[in-house]
Design a protein around this motif. Structure first.
Motif, PDB file in Angstrom:
ATOM      1  N   UNK A 503     -14.331   9.621  15.022  1.00  0.00           N
ATOM      2  CA  UNK A 503     -13.285  10.559  14.625  1.00  0.00           C
ATOM      3  C   UNK A 503     -12.176  10.554  15.681  1.00  0.00           C
ATOM      4  N   UNK A 504     -10.915  10.403  15.281  1.00  0.00           N
ATOM      5  CA  UNK A 504      -9.809  10.408  16.261  1.00  0.00           C
ATOM      6  C   UNK A 504      -9.460  11.840  16.674  1.00  0.00           C
ATOM      7  N   UNK A 505      -8.618  11.981  17.704  1.00  0.00           N
ATOM      8  CA  UNK A 505      -8.153  13.289  18.150  1.00  0.00           C
ATOM      9  C   UNK A 505      -7.266  13.909  17.085  1.00  0.00           C
ATOM     10  N   UNK A 506      -7.404  15.270  16.935  1.00  0.00           N
ATOM     11  CA  UNK A 506      -6.564  15.987  15.975  1.00  0.00           C
ATOM     12  C   UNK A 506      -6.512  17.441  16.401  1.00  0.00           C
ATOM     13  N   UNK A 507      -5.263  18.040  16.403  1.00  0.00           N
ATOM     14  CA  UNK A 507      -5.114  19.417  16.853  1.00  0.00           C
ATOM     15  C   UNK A 507      -5.628  20.399  15.812  1.00  0.00           C
ATOM     16  N   UNK A 508      -5.734  19.979  14.577  1.00  0.00           N
ATOM     17  CA  UNK A 508      -6.336  20.793  13.520  1.00  0.00           C
ATOM     18  C   UNK A 508      -7.411  19.948  12.855  1.00  0.00           C
ATOM     19  N   UNK A 509      -8.328  20.553  12.112  1.00  0.00           N
ATOM     20  CA  UNK A 509      -9.448  19.796  11.548  1.00  0.00           C
ATOM     21  C   UNK A 509      -9.003  18.662  10.630  1.00  0.00           C
ATOM     22  N   UNK A 510      -9.708  17.508  10.723  1.00  0.00           N
ATOM     23  CA  UNK A 510      -9.488  16.382   9.818  1.00  0.00           C
ATOM     24  C   UNK A 510     -10.124  16.721   8.481  1.00  0.00           C
ATOM     25  N   UNK A 511      -9.373  16.505   7.412  1.00  0.00           N
ATOM     26  CA  UNK A 511      -9.859  16.857   6.074  1.00  0.00           C
ATOM     27  C   UNK A 511     -10.475  15.671   5.347  1.00  0.00           C
ATOM     28  N   UNK A 512     -10.045  14.419   5.637  1.00  0.00           N
ATOM     29  CA  UNK A 512     -10.580  13.267   4.912  1.00  0.00           C
ATOM     30  C   UNK A 512     -10.190  11.976   5.627  1.00  0.00           C
ATOM     31  N   UNK A 513     -10.821  10.838   5.149  1.00  0.00           N
ATOM     32  CA  UNK A 513     -10.499   9.490   5.624  1.00  0.00           C
ATOM     33  C   UNK A 513     -10.251   8.602   4.412  1.00  0.00           C
ATOM     34  N   UNK A 514      -9.432   7.583   4.636  1.00  0.00           N
ATOM     35  CA  UNK A 514      -9.182   6.594   3.589  1.00  0.00           C
ATOM     36  C   UNK A 514      -9.524   5.201   4.131  1.00  0.00           C
ATOM     37  N   UNK A 515     -10.258   4.407   3.299  1.00  0.00           N
ATOM     38  CA  UNK A 515     -10.542   3.012   3.644  1.00  0.00           C
ATOM     39  C   UNK A 515      -9.750   2.133   2.694  1.00  0.00           C
ATOM     40  N   UNK A 516      -8.972   1.243   3.258  1.00  0.00           N
ATOM     41  CA  UNK A 516      -8.228   0.264   2.458  1.00  0.00           C
ATOM     42  C   UNK A 516      -8.626  -1.124   2.935  1.00  0.00           C
ATOM     43  N   UNK A 517      -8.535  -2.119   2.037  1.00  0.00           N
ATOM     44  CA  UNK A 517      -8.943  -3.471   2.413  1.00  0.00           C
ATOM     45  C   UNK A 517      -8.125  -4.492   1.645  1.00  0.00           C
ATOM     46  N   UNK A 518      -7.975  -5.669   2.233  1.00  0.00           N
ATOM     47  CA  UNK A 518      -7.235  -6.790   1.638  1.00  0.00           C
ATOM     48  C   UNK A 518      -8.122  -8.017   1.658  1.00  0.00           C
ATOM     49  N   UNK A 519      -7.834  -8.972   0.724  1.00  0.00           N
ATOM     50  CA  UNK A 519      -8.586 -10.230   0.736  1.00  0.00           C
ATOM     51  C   UNK A 519      -7.952 -11.168   1.737  1.00  0.00           C
ATOM     52  N   UNK A 520      -8.453 -12.403   1.767  1.00  0.00           N
ATOM     53  CA  UNK A 520      -7.962 -13.340   2.791  1.00  0.00           C
ATOM     54  C   UNK A 520      -6.530 -13.788   2.561  1.00  0.00           C
ATOM     55  N   UNK A 521      -5.986 -13.548   1.338  1.00  0.00           N
ATOM     56  CA  UNK A 521      -4.593 -13.911   1.055  1.00  0.00           C
ATOM     57  C   UNK A 521      -3.643 -12.772   1.347  1.00  0.00           C
ATOM     58  N   UNK A 522      -4.163 -11.625   1.783  1.00  0.00           N
ATOM     59  CA  UNK A 522      -3.308 -10.494   2.125  1.00  0.00           C
ATOM     60  C   UNK A 522      -3.060  -9.549   0.979  1.00  0.00           C
ATOM     61  N   UNK A 523      -3.713  -9.761  -0.191  1.00  0.00           N
ATOM     62  CA  UNK A 523      -3.524  -8.871  -1.330  1.00  0.00           C
ATOM     63  C   UNK A 523      -4.314  -7.591  -1.101  1.00  0.00           C
ATOM     64  N   UNK A 524      -3.605  -6.462  -1.185  1.00  0.00           N
ATOM     65  CA  UNK A 524      -4.254  -5.192  -0.915  1.00  0.00           C
ATOM     66  C   UNK A 524      -5.128  -4.790  -2.097  1.00  0.00           C
ATOM     67  N   UNK A 525      -6.322  -4.306  -1.780  1.00  0.00           N
ATOM     68  CA  UNK A 525      -7.272  -3.880  -2.801  1.00  0.00           C
ATOM     69  C   UNK A 525      -7.308  -2.362  -2.874  1.00  0.00           C
ATOM     70  N   UNK A 526      -8.284  -1.815  -3.597  1.00  0.00           N
ATOM     71  CA  UNK A 526      -8.391  -0.381  -3.815  1.00  0.00           C
ATOM     72  C   UNK A 526      -8.513   0.368  -2.493  1.00  0.00           C
ATOM     73  N   UNK A 527      -7.932   1.576  -2.453  1.00  0.00           N
ATOM     74  CA  UNK A 527      -8.082   2.474  -1.318  1.00  0.00           C
ATOM     75  C   UNK A 527      -9.078   3.561  -1.709  1.00  0.00           C
ATOM     76  N   UNK A 528     -10.084   3.779  -0.876  1.00  0.00           N
ATOM     77  CA  UNK A 528     -11.171   4.694  -1.202  1.00  0.00           C
ATOM     78  C   UNK A 528     -11.162   5.858  -0.217  1.00  0.00           C
ATOM     79  N   UNK A 529     -11.262   7.115  -0.729  1.00  0.00           N
ATOM     80  CA  UNK A 529     -11.345   8.282   0.133  1.00  0.00           C
ATOM     81  C   UNK A 529     -12.797   8.482   0.563  1.00  0.00           C
ATOM     82  N   UNK A 530     -12.994   8.683   1.841  1.00  0.00           N
ATOM     83  CA  UNK A 530     -14.350   8.814   2.376  1.00  0.00           C
ATOM     84  C   UNK A 530     -14.712  10.247   2.711  1.00  0.00           C
TER      85      UNK A 530
END
Length: 749
Positions: A503-530
Motif C-alpha cells: 500500500x502506498x502513502x496516502x493522507x486519507x484512506x485508500x478506497x480501491x486499486x486498479x490493475x491494468x495490463x497490456x500484451x507484448x504489442x502494447x495493446x491495453x487490455x481490461x482494467x480491473x478494480x481490486x
C-alpha cells in the motif's frame, strides 16, 4: 612235679566237679550307646538241680557297678527261676548318661563276667530340622558354619549334586550371597563320630534376607493450598518391611503403605518434612525424607484503602502489603493507562492526569524458581487536573467540496467546557461526553475549500485551569505512486495470476486499486478494480502469453500515478501426472483414490475409465468405457487428492482398468490397475440357510411318518383320526371292572 602242685590240681578239679553253675551276661557284647538311650543288662546263673536247691538269691550280690556311677539311677531286680534252675538279676537304665559308663561285673562263686558300657553324648545339631528349612541368611554372607554337639566331630557338606562332599563345617558362598540366590537348593550337613562311626545329617534350605532399602523417586514437592499430592516410598526388603510415616518427627497413625496420599493441603497441617521408615528385623531400619512445601498464594492489600483524592502535581504515595507462604517478595504496580512499574511495594510519584483511575498492586511469592500469584488489590485514584488534548491528530485533511470533521477530545477532571474560537454564526459543532468519564468531545464540521484551509483553535476550561489547542485543516491529495505488483512462480498459472503489492502513502484512506495490463504489442487490455485489499487473482488470461501489469491506487482526492510495469508470461498447459494411491471394493463398485502431482492446467475436466474382465482362461472380456465429468468425481486442490467410484461390477470377478485424467487442455498418461471384486457373501449365506431349512423339513416329515406307523401320534395320525375314524359310541356307566377292560382295549389299539 612237686607235691604241693599236685595237691592244688586235685582241689581245683574237685571244686569244678562239685559246682557246675554257669554265669552269663546279656547282651554279651560290650555296649556303646548314646546319652539318653535306654539299656537293660541281665546276668543269669544256671545251676544243676542239686545245686539249685541250696541257692539263695537274696544273698547274691549281682552286678558290681562302675566306680563313681550314680547308683540312684541304677536299680537291680533279682529273681529265682525254679523251672529252669536259674537265678537272674536285671539292671534297667532309662536315661543313659556319661556317668553311667564303665564296666558292669556279675560274679557268683569263683565265676564272673564283665560287660563294658559306654554312653556317648548324642549327636545333636544346634539348628532343628524346622529351623534348617528356611534358615535365614543375609545378603553378603560369604560362609555358613554347621554347628553340632559334642565336640571333635567330623563335618562335611553336599548340595544335592554329584560333586564330592566338601569336608569341614564351613559352607563357602564365594563372593557372598546375592538377592538372586537360589532358595530351592538343598545343602546337607553331615556330622560323624570317628570313634563309633555313628552320624547324623541335617538338610538346609536357605532363605535370603536383607535389610530394607528405601528409594524415594521424588524427594521434594511444591503444591498450592487445596491441591493434592502423593508421596511415594519404594521399599525393597526381605522379609517384607513394616512401613511407618512421620511428619516433622510425629508418627502418622494408620499410614503403613508405600504411598502416602495427602488431599486438600493446608500449610498448617501438611507443610514440612516427611519421613518414610522401613524395618524388617534385619539390620538397621532404612528411611527416606520427602519435603512438602505448601504454598499459600499471596493476598494483597493497600494501606490507603479503596480510593484516594489528589491534585495534579501533589505527591502520590500508595503502600501495598501481602500475606502468604512463603512471604511474597515481588510487587508490581499497574497504572490506569496499563503501564507497569516494578517499584516494589510502595508507589511514589508526582500526581498527573495519567494517574487518574484504578491502580492495581500485584504480589507474587516464589518457591524453587517458580512464582505463585498474583494476589491483586486495587485502589481508585482521583486526580484533579487541567484540560489535556487527547485528539489523535491536530492536522486534518479535507477533500475539497466535502464536509470535514475536526474532532477536539479533551481530558480533564473535573470535566471541561469546550468551544471553538470561530464566528458563532458559522459554527457547526456537536459536543458530547465519551465513554471515559473525564473526556469531553467537540466536533467542528466545515466544508473543505480554499477559504477553509487554515488553522482553528479549540479552547477548554475547568476549575483547575484552561488551555487552547490548535488544529490545521489541509487539502487532501491522491495517494503516492505505488510499487509494481509481484507474483511468485506458484501464483503464475495458465489462465490466471495472483498478484501482491504494497500500500502506498496516502493522507486519507485508500478506497480501491486498479490493475491494468497490456500484451507484448502494447495493446491495453481490461482494467480491473481490486477494492482496498493488496492482493488479487486476475483471471481470463491466455496460456503462454506475455503481459505487462500496472497498479493504480485511489482515494477520495483522486488516482495515484500508475506504477511501474511488471512483465509476466502465463504457463503452457501440460498433461497432469496421476498416481493411483488406493483402491477398495464396496459391494459391486470400486473406489479409486488418485493423487495429482502436477495439475498441468487450471482445473481437472474429466476422467475416462476403460475396464474389462480378466477371465480365468487368460482372455479379456468386452471393454466398457465410462467418462466422469467434474461434477461426478471429487478433487481437493489443496492436497491434490481425489476419488472416483466405478459401479456396475460383478462380485467375485477380476478386472483390469485403464484410467486417463484430463485437465482443461490435455490428458494424462494412461494408468493401468488390476483388481479383484469380493465374492457376494450374501447369496452364499442365503443358499446355506435354504439348504439347512430343507434338511430340517425332510427330517420333520420322516419323524412324522415314523410316528404314524408306530401309533405314537404325529401330524398324519391326527389328520387320519379327524377324517377317517368313526366316532366312538358312548360307554354307559358300569362297574369298575368293565371300565378297566375298556381301558385295556384302548391301550392295545
Amino acid at each position: 612235679m612237686s607235691c604241693s602242685s599236685c595237691i592244688m590240681r586235685i582241689l581245683l578239679y574237685c571244686s569244678t566237679a562239685l559246682y557246675a553253675f554257669n554265669v552269663k551276661i546279656t547282651p554279651s557284647e560290650n555296649q556303646i550307646r548314646t546319652t539318653g538311650d535306654k539299656l537293660r543288662l541281665t546276668c543269669t546263673v544256671t545251676f544243676t538241680p542239686e545245686e539249685f536247691e541250696d541257692v539263695d538269691e537274696k544273698t547274691w550280690s549281682g552286678f558290681e557297678y562302675p566306680n563313681g556311677a550314680d547308683t540312684n539311677k541304677l536299680k537291680q531286680r533279682k529273681e529265682k527261676l525254679p523251672a529252669s534252675n536259674k537265678i537272674r538279676t536285671t539292671i534297667s537304665i532309662r536315661d543313659g548318661s556319661a556317668g553311667l559308663s564303665g564296666d558292669y561285673k556279675c560274679s557268683y562263686g569263683d565265676q564272673s563276667k564283665t560287660l563294658s558300657v559306654t554312653f556317648n553324648e548324642k549327636l545333636t545339631f544346634v539348628d532343628s530340622a524346622e529351623v534348617a528349612i528356611g534358615k535365614q541368611i543375609e545378603v553378603g554372607t560369604k560362609s555358613f558354619d554347621c554347628k553340632a554337639k559334642p565336640n571333635d566331630l567330623k563335618y562335611s557338606w553336599t548340595n544335592g549334586t554329584n560333586e564330592k562332599p566338601k569336608e569341614g563345617k564351613t559352607l563357602d558362598f564365594g563372593d557372598g550371597v546375592t538377592k538372586d540366590f537360589n532358595e530351592n537348593t538343598e545343602y546337607v550337613c553331615e556330622i560323624n563320630r570317628a570313634s563309633t562311626g555313628d552320624f547324623e545329617t541335617l538338610t538346609y534350605k536357605f532363605a535370603v534376607v536383607y535389610t530394607p532399602e528405601v528409594t524415594i523417586p521424588k524427594s521434594s514437592f511444591v503444591r498450592k493450598e487445596g491441591d493434592s499430592v502423593s508421596l511415594v516410598c519404594n521399599v525393597d526388603a526381605k522379609p517384607a518391611a513394616d512401613i511407618t510415616w512421620s511428619r516433622s518427627g510425629k508418627v502418622l497413625e494408620g499410614q503403613t503403605g508405600t504411598t502416602l496420599k495427602l488431599d486438600n493441603l493446608t500449610f498448617a497441617d501438611h507443610n514440612g518434612k516427611y519421613k518414610c521408615k522401613a524395618s524388617n528385623g534385619i539390620g538397621k531400619p532404612a528411611s527416606g525424607n520427602i519435603d512438602v512445601t505448601v504454598v499459600v498464594p499471596p493476598k494483597a492489600s493497600i494501606t490507603q484503602g479503596e480510593s484516594v483524592n489528589v491534585k495534579e502535581g501533589d505527591k502520590l504515595k500508595l503502600d501495598c502489603s501481602a500475606s502468604g507462604q512463603p512471604k511474597p517478595s515481588k510487587f508490581i504496580w499497574t497504572l490506569p493507562d496499563g503501564t507497569q512499574q516494578p517499584e516494589g511495594a510502595i508507589f511514589r510519584s508526582d500526581a498527573n492526569s495519567n494517574h487518574n483511575g484504578e491502580f492495581t498492586c500485584s504480589a507474587w511469592n516464589e518457591v524453587e524458581g517458580e512464582t505463585y500469584g498474583p494476589g491483586n488489590a486495587t485502589i481508585k485514584v482521583a486526580v484533579q487536573y487541567s484540560p489535556k488534548n487527547k485528539s489523535p491528530s491536530t492536522t486534518i485533511y479535507g477533500v475539497e467540496g466535502k464536509n470535514t470533521e475536526m474532532k477536539c477530545i479533551i481530558s480533564a477532571n473535573p470535566n471541561a467546557t469546550v468551544s471553538w474560537n470561530e464566528d458563532p454564526k458559522k459554527l457547526n459543532t456537536t459536543n458530547s461526553v465519551s465513554d471515559e468519564p473525564t473526556e469531553t468531545i467537540s466536533i467542528y464540521t466545515v466544508l473543505a475549500s480554499a477559504a477553509t484551509y487554515k488553522s482553528y483553535t479549540c479552547s477548554a476550561k475547568n476549575s483547575i485551569g484552561s488551555e487552547e489547542f490548535s488544529f490545521e485543516l489541509k487539502k487532501a491529495t491522491p495517494p503516492a505512486k505505488p510499487e509494481a505488483p509481484s507474483a511468485t512462480d506458484e501464483q503464475i498459472m495458465y489462465q490466471s495470476i495472483t498478484f501482491n503489492w504494497k500500500s502506498p502513502d496516502s493522507v486519507i484512506p485508500i478506497t480501491s486499486y486498479k490493475i491494468s495490463y497490456t500484451d507484448k504489442d502494447g495493446n491495453e487490455k481490461d482494467t480491473v478494480s481490486a477494492g482496498a485489499d493488496t492482493s488479487m487473482q486476475l483471471t481470463g488470461l491466455k496460456e503462454e502469453t506475455e503481459y505487462t501489469f500496472y497498479i493504480t491506487a485511489q482515494n477520495e482526492a483522486g488516482d495515484s500515478e500508475k506504477s511501474s510495469g511488471v512483465t509476466l508470461t502465463t504457463k503452457k498447459p501440460v498433461p497432469p501426472t496421476v498416481k493411483i494411491t488406493k483402491n477398495e471394493t464396496v459391494d459391486t463398485s470400486m473406489k479409486f483414490t488418485y493423487k495429482i502431482d502436477v495439475l498441468g492446467a487450471e482445473n481437472l475436466k474429466s476422467i475416462d475409465i476403460t475396464y474389462y474382465e480378466l477371465r480365468a482362461d487368460g482372455t479379456k472380456g468386452p471393454e466398457t468405457k465410462k467418462t466422469f465429468t467434474s461434477d461426478q468425481f471429487k478433487f481437493n486442490k489443496e492436497d491434490k487428492i481425489g476419488t472416483a467410484n466405478l459401479t456396475g461390477l460383478e462380485a467375485g470377478k477380476t478386472y483390469e482398468a485403464v484410467i486417463v485424467v484430463y485437465n482443461d487442455k490435455i490428458g494424462s498418461e494412461p494408468q493401468k490397475i488390476k483388481f479383484e471384486m469380493k465374492p457376494d457373501t450374501r447369496s452364499s449365506t442365503a443358499t446355506v440357510i435354504g439348504v439347512m431349512l430343507g434338511i430340517i423339513i425332510v427330517l420333520l416329515v420322516f419323524v412324522d411318518i415314523s410316528c404314524y406307523y408306530m401309533r405314537q401320534g404325529g401330524l398324519m395320525m391326527t389328520c387320519h383320526k379327524a377324517l377317517c375314524s368313526e366316532p366312538e359310541p358312548k360307554v354307559p356307566e358300569s362297574s369298575n371292572e368293565e371300565a378297566e377292560k375298556g381301558s385295556s382295549r384302548a391301550r392295545k389299539w
